[in-house]
Write an enzyme that holds these catalytic residues in place. Sequence first.
Site, PDB file in Angstrom:
ATOM      1  CD  GLU A 105       1.490  -1.205   5.548  1.00  7.55           C
ATOM      2  OE1 GLU A 105       1.879  -2.325   6.146  1.00  7.55           O
ATOM      3  OE2 GLU A 105       1.276  -1.056   4.453  1.00  7.55           O
ATOM      4  CD  GLU A 159      -7.029   5.215   8.834  1.00  7.83           C
ATOM      5  OE1 GLU A 159      -7.807   5.536   7.856  1.00  7.83           O
ATOM      6  OE2 GLU A 159      -6.020   4.621   8.425  1.00  7.83           O
ATOM      7  CG  HIS A 181      -2.602  -2.768  -2.531  1.00 11.61           C
ATOM      8  ND1 HIS A 181      -4.218  -2.648  -2.101  1.00 11.61           N
ATOM      9  CD2 HIS A 181      -2.087  -2.061  -1.626  1.00 11.61           C
ATOM     10  CE1 HIS A 181      -4.094  -2.130  -0.862  1.00 11.61           C
ATOM     11  NE2 HIS A 181      -2.853  -1.726  -0.626  1.00 11.61           N
ATOM     12  CG  ASP A 189      -1.180   2.413   8.291  1.00  9.30           C
ATOM     13  OD1 ASP A 189      -1.074   2.746   7.128  1.00  9.30           O
ATOM     14  OD2 ASP A 189      -2.088   1.775   8.801  1.00  9.30           O
ATOM     15  NE  ARG A 200       5.711  -4.284   2.204  1.00 11.97           N
ATOM     16  CZ  ARG A 200       6.806  -3.535   1.812  1.00 11.97           C
ATOM     17  NH1 ARG A 200       8.037  -4.170   1.800  1.00 11.97           N
ATOM     18  NH2 ARG A 200       6.577  -2.238   1.380  1.00 11.97           N
ATOM     19  CG  HIS A 249      -1.377  -1.709  -6.172  1.00 13.75           C
ATOM     20  ND1 HIS A 249      -0.075  -1.573  -6.429  1.00 13.75           N
ATOM     21  CD2 HIS A 249      -1.974  -0.762  -5.407  1.00 13.75           C
ATOM     22  CE1 HIS A 249       0.316  -0.519  -5.260  1.00 13.75           C
ATOM     23  NE2 HIS A 249      -0.743  -0.167  -4.898  1.00 13.75           N
TER      24      HIS A 249
END
Length: 363
Positions: A135, A121, A204, A99, A206, A237
């Site tokens: 996403e 997926e 990690h 995504d 957002r 990350h």
Amino acid sequence: MKGLKTIICMIGTRPEVIKMVPVIRALKASTWAKCVVVATAQHRKLLDQMLQRFNVTVDYDLDLMQANQGLNQLIARMLPELDEIIKKEQPYALIAQGDTATVFGSALAAFNAQVLFGHIEAGLRTYNLQHPFPEEGYRQMVSRITRWHFAPTIQAAENLKNEGIDPNKIYVTGNTCIDTLLQTVCEQPAQEKAQKRTILLTAHRRENFGQPLINIFTAILEILKKHPDVDVLYPVHPNPNVQKLAYKMLGGHERISLCEPLDYFEFVAAMQNAYIILTDSGGVQEEAPSLKKPVLVLRATTERPEAVQAGASHLVGADIERITQEVGCLLEDEAYYGSMQIEKSPFGDGHAGMKIVSIIENN
Ligand code: UDP
């Protein structure tokens, strides 16, 4: 290679390599397909680490990563490049996994060029466009223009059917990350039983930048204060929003090891050695149940409810009290810990890559 059908496999980020590798291998082993790998290199460093690890040869590297690049800019630069590749390769199909902006850009490029698009997926949903952003929007939009929807679970397939997608175009295959994981575990030397109880942390996303990450790190410090026999391993990350804060709040603590993102094989070993996994990563939520490791998900919601329903993971958000309390229960109560170790992963049997390739061949 006359008579072969060209299939373009797109990859942009670390998890896309891990999850595309089984499909690339199955395509290369097939007698009917020519596999062309295109890397957008949306994330350069982590992608290269994985390409090298899995010996993936890239046929076209768009090298699109730029500092502070917006999503519009990234996709705008991707489309004409993909157009050129499609013109040159004349593919039968283009496939992408997940995504990311790479997936959305690829699906759009395929649609505009009237090339069949396969979505690996497919069907993961939170139905909240902000969680995760971008996403959730990308995967929903991609589902409108996909020929083959490769759903990892029955629930993901149900989501697609409920959106009115033709059931004949939906295939439940399992998640390809389980293929890669099981093969890696087979190839790795057996892990010695860990001496100490280690919490493996990854964060990690957002939506956790800022205060949520501060809360998560505060919880980690509290856990270590309460449990002197426990240590923490945290591959950090490279995103600056994560890195700066992680080193500021956790750096220098004698029982916290901060390190660069681990090579996949090392990371699998770290998961095997861990007592508990705390993560906001999608892939890690899918992998951990196969290794019988309890997962606490550092998010308010998840598009992988199967693990929560099976009891293998609990949603704890970025809430200091919930994180410390859940970790405390897992450390102190063996029965509670055992209740999170499930027999069979809800995410597949390790043969998703072969299934996907056979479906493209026969449908
Ligand atoms: N992973 C890795 N090294 C690390 C952390 C994670 O190889 O230091 C792997 C992990 O096993 C999983 C994938 O990277 O397969 C998850 O990637 P990420 O968390 O970046 O993305 P997400 O799954 O959330 O999209």
